[in-house]
Design an enzyme around this catalytic site. Structure first.
Site, PDB file in Angstrom:
ATOM      1  N   GLU A 224       0.816  -1.212   0.000  1.00 16.69           N
ATOM      2  CA  GLU A 224       0.000   0.000   0.000  1.00 16.69           C
ATOM      3  C   GLU A 224       0.854   1.268   0.000  1.00 16.69           C
ATOM      4  OE1 GLU A 224      -2.993   0.033   3.078  1.00 16.69           O
ATOM      5  OE2 GLU A 224      -3.793  -1.929   2.453  1.00 16.69           O
TER       6      GLU A 224
ATOM      7  N   GLU B  38      -8.507   2.257  -4.708  1.00 15.99           N
ATOM      8  CA  GLU B  38      -9.660   1.968  -3.837  1.00 15.99           C
ATOM      9  C   GLU B  38     -10.372   3.242  -3.394  1.00 15.99           C
ATOM     10  OE1 GLU B  38      -8.798  -0.779  -0.685  1.00 15.99           O
ATOM     11  OE2 GLU B  38     -10.731  -0.430   0.311  1.00 15.99           O
TER      12      GLU B  38
HETATM   13  O1  KIV Z   1      -6.894  -6.710   1.366  1.00 15.57           O
HETATM   14  C1  KIV Z   1      -7.689  -6.639   0.416  1.00 15.57           C
HETATM   15  O2  KIV Z   1      -8.666  -7.395   0.312  1.00 15.57           O
HETATM   16  C2  KIV Z   1      -7.440  -5.632  -0.591  1.00 15.57           C
HETATM   17  C3  KIV Z   1      -8.486  -5.441  -1.633  1.00 15.57           C
HETATM   18  C4  KIV Z   1      -9.574  -4.607  -1.080  1.00 15.57           C
HETATM   19  C5  KIV Z   1      -7.930  -4.850  -2.863  1.00 15.57           C
HETATM   20  O3  KIV Z   1      -6.452  -4.964  -0.550  1.00 15.57           O
END
Ligand code: KIV
Length: 288
Positions: free
Chosen positions: A121, A188
């Site tokens: 991230e 997201e």
């Molecule tokens: O952890 C997860 O499920 C994610 C998705 C929402 C892309 O990062």
């Protein structure tokens, strides 16, 4: 390009799907059965998201899951998913602090759990981590917009990029992640306009979740799509089933049957020849 024991290859598949113009379908999975369902249903990519922390381990945020917990789940999904690429999600605290740590963690997801790529991230300081992991030969998927691992920020789970400054930061971050070597991006909870803009400005696949319809693909969380979880879901979730209701109702009917003496029936058990049973009783009586 990294190949797993399964022979699945992550990057060409994603790149080829983008080139074909067909939207990429990515779904999360957290164990062997969900991995089997995802593959049998024909999704293009499976992500073992750190959302596992909340969906299957009952923590209150994705920040709580440990590497070893996520690795156990990832290995189970890998056993199920043999035909499509598998992406491992680097958990909170496992990559941010140094490039060395990031590479070591990414290697565990590839070498110990069979992932074809890893996801992490953020941009900014994470660009160096991306370069290091890619430099080690491991494909990386970036994640911009709402970053669940940063949920303690004042914006919490609110959508990101709704003002010009935040939107510009997201677009710039996405471009920098591409330049750092990311193979694809997840974006997201941003306005559809920003999902579209990022998709237009980078050449790698952009997979949206709550980022509108113009991205190069969509990802959803397994439990959200199937109605397996409890409580509210984000507005970008479309439920295709109410599986939890089906499960609760089935278990309730079984419990009622047990309590009313209606389970099991004779057919749901094993029989024994009468003479064998007679002998058991006879020999027990003799032993008294
Ligand atoms: O952890 C997860 O499920 C994610 C998705 C929402 C892309 O990062």
């Amino acid at each position: 390009m990294t190949r797993t024991a399964s022979g699945a290859a992550a990057l060409p598949t994603l790149a080829a799907l983008k080139a074909s113009g067909r939207p990429i379908v990515m779904l999360t999975a957290y164990d062997y059965p969900s991995g089997r369902v995802a593959e049998e249903a024909g999704v293009d990519v499976v992500l073992v998201g750190d959302s596992a922390a909340m969906t299957v381990l009952g923590y209150d945020s994705t920040r709580a899951i440990a590497i070893d917990e996520l690795l156990v789940l990832t290995r189970a999904v890998r056993r199920a998913v043999t035909r499509v690429p598998l992406v491992g999600d680097l958990p909170f605290g496992s990559y941010e602090h140094s490039d060395e740590r990031a590479v070591a963690t990414a290697r565990r997801f590839v070498d110990d759990a069979g992932c074809d790529a890893v996801k992490l991230e953020g941009a900014g300081a994470m660009l160096s981590r991306v370069r290091a992991i890619v430099g080690a030969g491991i494909p990386v998927i970036g994640h911009v917009g709402l970053l669940p691992q940063s949920v303690l920020s004042p914006d919490g789970y609110r959508a990101r990029g709704r003002d010009a400054e935040q939107a510009l930061a997201i677009v710039t971050g996405a471009e920098e992640l591409e330049a750092a070597g990311c193979a694809a991006l997840v974006i997201e909870a941003v306005p559809a306009e920003i999902g579209a803009l990022v998709t237009e400005r980078v050449s790698i696949p952009v997979i949206g979740i709550g980022a509108g319809a113009a991205t190069g693909g969509q990802v959803l969380v397994y439990h959200d799509l199937l109605g397996l979880g409890e409580g509210r879901v984000p507005r970008f979730v479309r439920r295709y089933a109410e599986t939890r209701d089906v499960l609760v109702s089935a278990v309730r009917r079984w419990a009622d049957d047990v309590r009313q003496g209606q389970f099991p029936s004779a057919e749901e058990g094993y029989g024994m020849p009468a003479e064998e049973m007679a002998e058991v009783r006879e020999r027990l009586d003799e032993a008294v």
